[in-house]
Design a protein around this motif. Structure first.
Motif, mmCIF file in Angstrom:
data_model
loop_
_atom_site.group_PDB
_atom_site.id
_atom_site.type_symbol
_atom_site.label_atom_id
_atom_site.label_comp_id
_atom_site.label_asym_id
_atom_site.label_seq_id
_atom_site.Cartn_x
_atom_site.Cartn_y
_atom_site.Cartn_z
ATOM 1 N N SER A 171 0.804 -1.222 0.000
ATOM 2 C CA SER A 171 0.000 0.000 0.000
ATOM 3 C C SER A 171 0.834 1.268 0.000
ATOM 4 O O SER A 171 0.283 2.375 -0.097
ATOM 5 N N ASP A 172 2.149 1.152 0.126
ATOM 6 C CA ASP A 172 3.007 2.339 0.196
ATOM 7 C C ASP A 172 2.962 3.144 -1.092
ATOM 8 O O ASP A 172 2.866 2.585 -2.195
ATOM 9 N N THR A 173 3.062 4.457 -0.923
ATOM 10 C CA THR A 173 3.238 5.339 -2.071
ATOM 11 C C THR A 173 4.728 5.609 -2.215
ATOM 12 O O THR A 173 5.392 6.054 -1.267
ATOM 13 N N LEU A 174 5.257 5.348 -3.392
ATOM 14 C CA LEU A 174 6.690 5.438 -3.630
ATOM 15 C C LEU A 174 7.010 6.660 -4.482
ATOM 16 O O LEU A 174 6.133 7.254 -5.117
ATOM 17 N N ASP A 175 8.272 7.044 -4.492
ATOM 18 C CA ASP A 175 8.693 8.240 -5.226
ATOM 19 C C ASP A 175 9.224 7.839 -6.600
ATOM 20 O O ASP A 175 10.268 7.207 -6.709
ATOM 21 N N ARG A 182 5.010 9.540 -11.022
ATOM 22 C CA ARG A 182 5.264 10.496 -9.944
ATOM 23 C C ARG A 182 5.263 9.818 -8.580
ATOM 24 O O ARG A 182 6.267 9.771 -7.888
ATOM 25 N N SER A 183 4.127 9.289 -8.196
ATOM 26 C CA SER A 183 3.983 8.688 -6.867
ATOM 27 C C SER A 183 3.284 7.335 -6.994
ATOM 28 O O SER A 183 2.127 7.177 -6.580
ATOM 29 N N PRO A 184 3.947 6.356 -7.553
ATOM 30 C CA PRO A 184 3.288 5.074 -7.812
ATOM 31 C C PRO A 184 3.216 4.196 -6.566
ATOM 32 O O PRO A 184 4.000 4.352 -5.623
ATOM 33 N N THR A 185 2.285 3.277 -6.584
ATOM 34 C CA THR A 185 2.287 2.180 -5.621
ATOM 35 C C THR A 185 3.244 1.106 -6.140
ATOM 36 O O THR A 185 3.739 1.182 -7.284
ATOM 37 N N ARG A 217 2.396 -1.837 -6.971
ATOM 38 C CA ARG A 217 1.698 -2.452 -8.099
ATOM 39 C C ARG A 217 1.965 -1.678 -9.382
ATOM 40 O O ARG A 217 2.287 -2.264 -10.415
ATOM 41 N N GLU A 218 1.871 -0.372 -9.313
ATOM 42 C CA GLU A 218 2.093 0.453 -10.508
ATOM 43 C C GLU A 218 3.563 0.431 -10.926
ATOM 44 O O GLU A 218 3.879 0.417 -12.122
ATOM 45 N N VAL A 278 12.017 3.498 -9.125
ATOM 46 C CA VAL A 278 11.484 2.965 -7.874
ATOM 47 C C VAL A 278 12.307 1.775 -7.390
ATOM 48 O O VAL A 278 12.659 1.675 -6.206
#
Length: 571
Positions: A306-310, A330-333, A335-336, A345
């Protein structure tokens, strides 16, 4: 008393005695020689006669069959003609050697040289002639030509199974692949053939030898599935042509048992070559390593799904190195980041992991050591030790550079994800069989696996990887109604010490069905020229393979679990 009354002279008397003694001595010598020949030297003379009248030839070994998992014969030994000559009996060496060149391919000049240089009464010209029309030699009126029948290796499907089975040499001994690995199981010596020379000098097998039975070696049953091998080989070859790649590699294996069902190289290595590209060639994996990095990071607790990554908007400069994404985020999970294969990432994830944890995690998945499949020439790959790390090494590992893995190692690592975190040794052997009855003499069962991550982590990663096929870089592998967990990979190759923008390794690894995978399939194209990414050139091959498997009565079970089959039927 003298003749006519004349006394006999002493000289004549000694002459008569001398002649008598000489004649007696001669007869005595003849008698002694006859005694020597008939009694004392009889056995030695009989051996000499036998040596001239009989010729002993060592026959080629015979080999046991190799079959697929269903018992379909893949390799067998059949009788084929072998040709030799008795140099003394050859009537017209030039005539014979012209025919030998035309039929057997042995140069006439070399044939003549060998006959002229022969010291004994027999020499081989060519052994185990298979697949050649030999009638011109068989009907040749040449008393010095000797024809025998020996058993030679024949591969029923040509080169289709060459990457796994390997080949044998002209002496019928294993040179590569399973033929070499199982040589002691498959090979039995051919024995000695005794040939008798007729009154006219021709060599013929003795009656006793012609009737003597030959030992039949046991058969080896492999884990390979002929139909799947054929499907994978065809679709891979089509993909190699479309992408104008230098070569293609593919593996299909069961994650729970380690059974390899397809093992394909296009083109296959040259017959007799020790090169085994699926186990001996190592490549920087590129983005197909990202799911392994994700699993290690999830297991270590440095990231959560569930983290939002940079994503740094697809461009990140660190330590003098610029890392770029094809699809800026920009700010993917997580999964993305997997779906769109973010180098930025995963470089950060590699950096956030403690070095010891990163190395231990990578090695736990089987990288850096042979898989133990038992094929000769298997490489360990390249995984640098912690003390060999540079500051940028963890960054590059994050997106699959700075280490090298074999195709089989990569397939096995995904098999651990598919098998709920348990890594199982891959295997090609299933059983050793009695040749005539098919009775199982020995079983090669799956070995207990080793847990490398928790089942929960493995399931999370598989669920994340479905996004790659549904919406990300692996969309060209998507098949409606079939959940596929997979990852694309595109890695630049080192050329003259620099990463090339023209030379790539493009790959795709899939687990089907995603929820409870029954099969792992790896596709890899080396240096494609029409398209360079795994999503462009490798994913469509996987899609074509799976589509054909769905139509197969046996292979469809790998794709459709009972629940998915029900859904397919209801739709």
């Amino acid at each position: 008393m003298a003749v006519g009354g004349m006394p006999r002279s002493p000289q004549r008397r000694w002459l008569v005695w001398g002649i008598g003694i000489a004649a007696g001595g001669g007869f005595l010598g003849i008698w002694v020689r006859l005694l020597q020949l008939q009694v004392f030297s009889a056995e030695e003379l009989r051996q000499r006669v036998r040596a001239q009248a009989y010729v002993r030839l060592q026959l080629l070994p015979t080999r046991g069959d190799i079959t697929d998992m269903r018992g379909e014969v893949l390799a067998t030994s059949v009788e084929a003609p072998s040709y030799g000559v008795d140099p003394v009996m050859v009537r017209c060496p030039e005539c014979l050697c012209r025919q030998v060149q035309a039929v057997l391919g042995l140069r006439a000049a070399e044939c003549l040289e060998r006959i002229a240089a022969a010291r004994g009464r027999f020499l081989w010209l060519r052994r185990g002639v298979w697949g050649v029309d030999t009638r011109a030699l068989d009907t040749l009126d040449e008393p010095g030509l000797v024809k025998l029948r020996e058993r030679v290796r024949v591969y029923i499907h040509g080169e289709l199974f060459l990457p796994a089975l390997g080949a044998v040499g002209v002496d019928q001994q294993g040179l590569s692949g399973l033929e070499l690995a199982c040589d002691s199981l498959l090979r039995r010596e051919g024995g000695t053939l005794v040939m008798r020379r007729t009154a006219r000098g021709h060599l013929l097998p003795t009656v006793e030898q012609a009737l003597a039975p030959r030992a039949i070696p046991p058969a080896v049953r492999t884990t390979l599935h002929t139909d799947l091998q054929r499907i994978v080989a065809y679709e891979l070859a089509q993909g190699v042509v479309r992408a104008q790649a230098s070569s293609g590699l593919a593996i299909a294996l069961e994650p729970a048992t380690g059974a390899v069902r397809a093992f394909v190289a296009v083109p296959p290595p040259p017959r007799g070559s020790a090169h085994a590209p699926l186990v001996s060639d190592a490549y920087e994996p590129g983005s197909v390593l990202k799911p392994i990095i994700a699993a290690v990071a999830l297991e270590a607790g440095v990231v959560r799904p569930s983290d939002t990554l940079d994503g740094h908007n697809g461009r990140w400069t660190v330590g003098g190195h610029q890392i770029v994404d094809e699809y800026p985020l920009r700010s993917p999970t997580l999964r993305e980041a997997l779906a769109y294969s973010s180098n930025v990432v995963f470089a950060q994830l590699g950096q956030r992991l403690p070095v010891e944890v990163l190395v231990r995690g990578i090695r736990a998945f089987g990288f850096g050591r042979p898989t133990g499949i038992g094929l000769p020439g298997e490489a360990a790959g390249i995984v640098p030790k912690v003390e060999e790390f540079r500051p940028e090494t963890p960054l590059f590992w994050g997106f699959g550079y700075g280490l090298a893995v074999t195709p089989l190692q990569l397939a096995c690592a995904y098999a651990a994800l598919a098998n709920d975190g348990v890594l199982v040794r891959p295997r090609l052997l299933e059983a050793l069989l009695e040749p005539q009855t098919g009775k199982v003499l020995r079983v090669f069962p799956p070995e207990p696996g080793v847990r490398v991550i928790t089942a929960e982590t493995a399931r999370r990663v598989r669920k994340l990887l479905t996004a790659v096929v549904e919406e990300g870089t692996g969309r060209r592998a998507h098949i409606p109604g079939i959940a596929i967990a997979g990852k694309t990979g595109t890695a630049q190759q080192l050329v003259a010490g620099r990463y090339s923008r023209q030379a790539h390794t493009a790959s795709f690894v899939a687990m089907v069905p995603a929820e409870r995978p029954q099969l792992v399939v790896l596709i890899m194209l080396v240096r494609p020229r029409q398209g360079s990414s795994g999503g462009q050139v490798a994913a469509p091959i996987l899609r074509a393979i799976l589509q054909r498997m769905t139509l197969h009565p046996e292979l469809s079970r790998y794709i459709f679990t009972p629940s998915t089959a029900l859904n397919q039927h209801s739709s």
